[in-house]
Enzyme design. Structure first.
Site, PDB file in Angstrom:
ATOM      1  N   ASP A 129      20.902  21.383 -28.807  1.00  8.62           N
ATOM      2  CA  ASP A 129      19.529  21.501 -28.310  1.00  8.62           C
ATOM      3  C   ASP A 129      18.772  22.105 -29.445  1.00  8.62           C
ATOM      4  OD1 ASP A 129      20.597  21.149 -25.787  1.00  8.62           O
ATOM      5  OD2 ASP A 129      18.807  22.179 -25.076  1.00  8.62           O
TER       6      ASP A 129
ATOM      7  N   ASP B  56      11.601  12.658 -22.842  1.00  9.51           N
ATOM      8  CA  ASP B  56      12.911  13.022 -22.284  1.00  9.51           C
ATOM      9  C   ASP B  56      13.166  14.382 -21.841  1.00  9.51           C
ATOM     10  OD1 ASP B  56      15.468  11.975 -21.271  1.00  9.51           O
ATOM     11  OD2 ASP B  56      16.297  13.194 -23.159  1.00  9.51           O
TER      12      ASP B  56
ATOM     13  N   GLU C 222       9.494  13.439 -18.563  1.00  8.59           N
ATOM     14  CA  GLU C 222      10.446  13.761 -17.401  1.00  8.59           C
ATOM     15  C   GLU C 222      10.712  15.013 -16.977  1.00  8.59           C
ATOM     16  OE1 GLU C 222      15.053  12.599 -16.769  1.00  8.59           O
ATOM     17  OE2 GLU C 222      14.474  13.303 -18.968  1.00  8.59           O
TER      18      GLU C 222
ATOM     19  N   ASN D  37      14.553  17.576 -26.816  1.00 10.56           N
ATOM     20  CA  ASN D  37      15.280  18.250 -26.406  1.00 10.56           C
ATOM     21  C   ASN D  37      16.513  18.612 -27.307  1.00 10.56           C
ATOM     22  OD1 ASN D  37      16.153  20.557 -24.406  1.00 10.56           O
ATOM     23  ND2 ASN D  37      17.833  19.212 -24.356  1.00 10.56           N
TER      24      ASN D  37
END
Ligand SMILES: [Ca+2]
Ligand SMILES: [Ca+2]
Length: 527
Positions: A199, A229, A265, A139
């Site tokens: 990001d 993640d 996740e 990310n």
């Protein structure tokens, strides 16, 4: 008694004992447990993972920071516990102790060691049948990553750079607190979590090619897969685009290594995260059963039919049905706690019985189960993140390998004994967790079974049938603090006897015909 008679009596007794063992194929363990069976560990993607925060696990060189060589020195411990998978939290160079801000995706943080240490870790894990998956943070990167530095430098000079397209830049002042000024330029960048973690723009084709290179680099080094993640924030608020990213990445990794394992996740509610199985990814962490607010904790801490044992079994079946409807190969990833949640001991005010039972429930769930380091000894940790990542409590008397706390950790007082003491105590949390993993390793149906509810009268008990590869087991739960009797008709659900059990104390279950007497908080497997 004559000598000859004495010998023949001993012989008969021995023969009887041997035939009793042969009848149910079980052996009595040193702690009096009568149902030890041969291990039946299948080398597939249904595993029992140990989540390791290297920083706080084991220090090999005395600098107070855990490292890869320290982890290698504890592999026998991990393997003896029965784990056949390890999830390593980020190990790549980073500016922080947690290392979720990556500076360089092709290397090991100096605090943890070198790529050679990592290769040795993989070799040693391979010897023990342990699959290693590593945290892959897609990310965002660190602001100190060369990609970001090049992009900002180009923007400051008004020049072009391919790296500008790898991040999310906007001209003008920050529109919200997730946008920050990019150096001295007129641009700002998106950073969802922290201004030090810009990001990435995962729609950029060149970036995707680079990410594929990174994945191949680690898969070629021998990692068994990745823990992805923050997949919910790839495109915050846009699950369709996130699912597309996971599909692309899963397809790529499987093209490099067919049997690699990917778990993402997606920290969200049940219906929101389960949809992500549409991507074809192996696993998603099951946030509905884990954490202080999840189904396991609410079932154990709250009375009433909404939190009954029956509702727990219903939830297990509903979850499996939902995941499989999105992806017929979905593998649930039950966890009870992780590095972002409080530790389990605190959910139950340090009640050892409930802590054990919670792990028993977690470890009898279908899928790949995850246990966060230190949970097997009921370590303490809540509040700020550093508190949840305290030094592994190996021993009170021997400080070898023990790490310093992460910076800014508040003192955490452990209510339960360290590893070396719990190993010697048959009724410790550690030995309970070890037995639970052993049951997974003896009975492939536990992790792989398709569930059917077995209706029971008493709402504080529940039972499920788990079927896998033409074999079935019955898992019976007594979630109450009193002894219970449960009747399961052999004409409805065939079984011979007790296959194994988990008890929070030294009390044993007993099966008389079709009547099973279960100690408080017991889990019994019938087969
Ligand atoms: Ca060290
Ligand atoms: Ca994002």
């Amino acid at each position: 008694m004559g000598k000859r008679l004495k010998i023949s009596v001993i012989f008969v007794v021995l023969a009887l004992l041997l035939s009793a063992c042969a009848q149910n194929g079980s052996k009595t363990a040193s702690d009096g447990y009568k149902y030890n069976h041969e291990l039946n560990v299948i080398d597939d993607n249904y595993r029992t993972y140990y989540e390791v925060f290297v920083y706080s696990f084991c220090d090999s060189n005395g600098d107070g920071i855990g490292d890869l060589n320290g982890l290698i020195s504890k592999l026998d411990y991990i393997s003896d516990m029965g784990f056949n998978g390890i999830w390593l939290m980020p190990i790549m160079p980073s500016t922080t102790y947690h290392k979720y801000d990556v500076i360089d995706y092709y290397s090991i943080d100096k605090q943890y060691g070198t790529l050679d240490d990592f290769k040795r870790l993989i070799e040693e894990c391979n010897k023990r049948g342990i699959k290693v998956i590593i945290d892959l943070v897609l990310n965002h990167t660190s602001t100190q990553n060369e990609w970001f530095k090049s992009a900002v430098s180009a923007l400051e000079k008004g020049q072009d750079s391919k790296y500008i397209g790898w991040y999310n830049f906007q001209k003008g002042k920050p529109a919200s607190d997730t946008w920050h000024k990019a150096g001295n330029s007129e641009w700002c960048y998106e950073a969802k979590f922290w201004e030090g973690m810009p990001d990435l723009n995962l729609g950029n084709e060149e970036l995707r090619a680079e990410i594929e290179k990174i994945a191949k680099f680690w898969l070629d080094l021998g990692v068994g897969g990745f823990r992805l993640d923050a997949a919910k924030e790839y495109y915050s608020g846009n699950s369709e685009k996130n699912i597309e990213v996971l599909k692309w990445f899963t397809d790529y990794c499987k093209s490099v290594k067919k049997d690699c394992y990917l778990v993402a996740e997606v920290w969200d509610g049940f219906s929101a995260f389960s949809k992500y199985y549409q991507s074809g990814i192996d696993s998603l962490f099951n946030f509905s059963f884990g954490q202080a607010t999840g189904k396991i904790t609410t079932t154990l801490n709250m009375a009433g039919s909404a939190n009954s044992a029956k509702s727990y079994a219903d939830a297990l079946c509903f979850a499996q049905k939902t995941f499989l409807s999105y992806n017929p190969n979905a593998i649930d990833a039950p966890f009870f706690t992780n590095h972002d949640t409080g530790r389990a001991a605190g959910y139950f005010s340090y009640n050892a019985d409930k802590i054990k039972l919670a792990w028993g429930m977690n470890l009898t769930m279908s899928g790949s189960a995850f246990v966060y380091y230190g949970e097997e000894i009921g370590m303490t940790g809540s509040g700020r993140d550093e508190n949840k990542r305290a030094p592994m409590f190996w021993s009170n008397s021997n400080k070898e390998g023990m790490t310093n706390p992460p910076p800014n950790m508040e003192t955490q007082e452990n209510h339960f004994a360290p590893v070396d003491e719990q190993l010697k105590d048959n009724t410790s949390i550690l030995n309970y967790v070890k037995r639970a993993i052993r049951l997974r390793n003896e009975n492939p149906e536990l992790a792989r079974g398709i569930l059917t509810i077995i209706p029971l009268e008493d709402e504080e008990t529940c039972a499920v049938l788990k079927s896998y590869d033409n074999s079935s087991i019955i898992v019976v739960y007594n979630l109450s603090e009193t002894e219970k009797q449960v009747t399961i008709k052999k004409s409805d659900f065939a079984y011979d006897g007790i296959r194994g059990y988990l008890s929070v104390n030294s009390q044993e279950p007993n099966l008389d015909g079709e009547t099973l007497t279960m100690p408080a908080y017991a889990i019994v497997i019938l087969k």
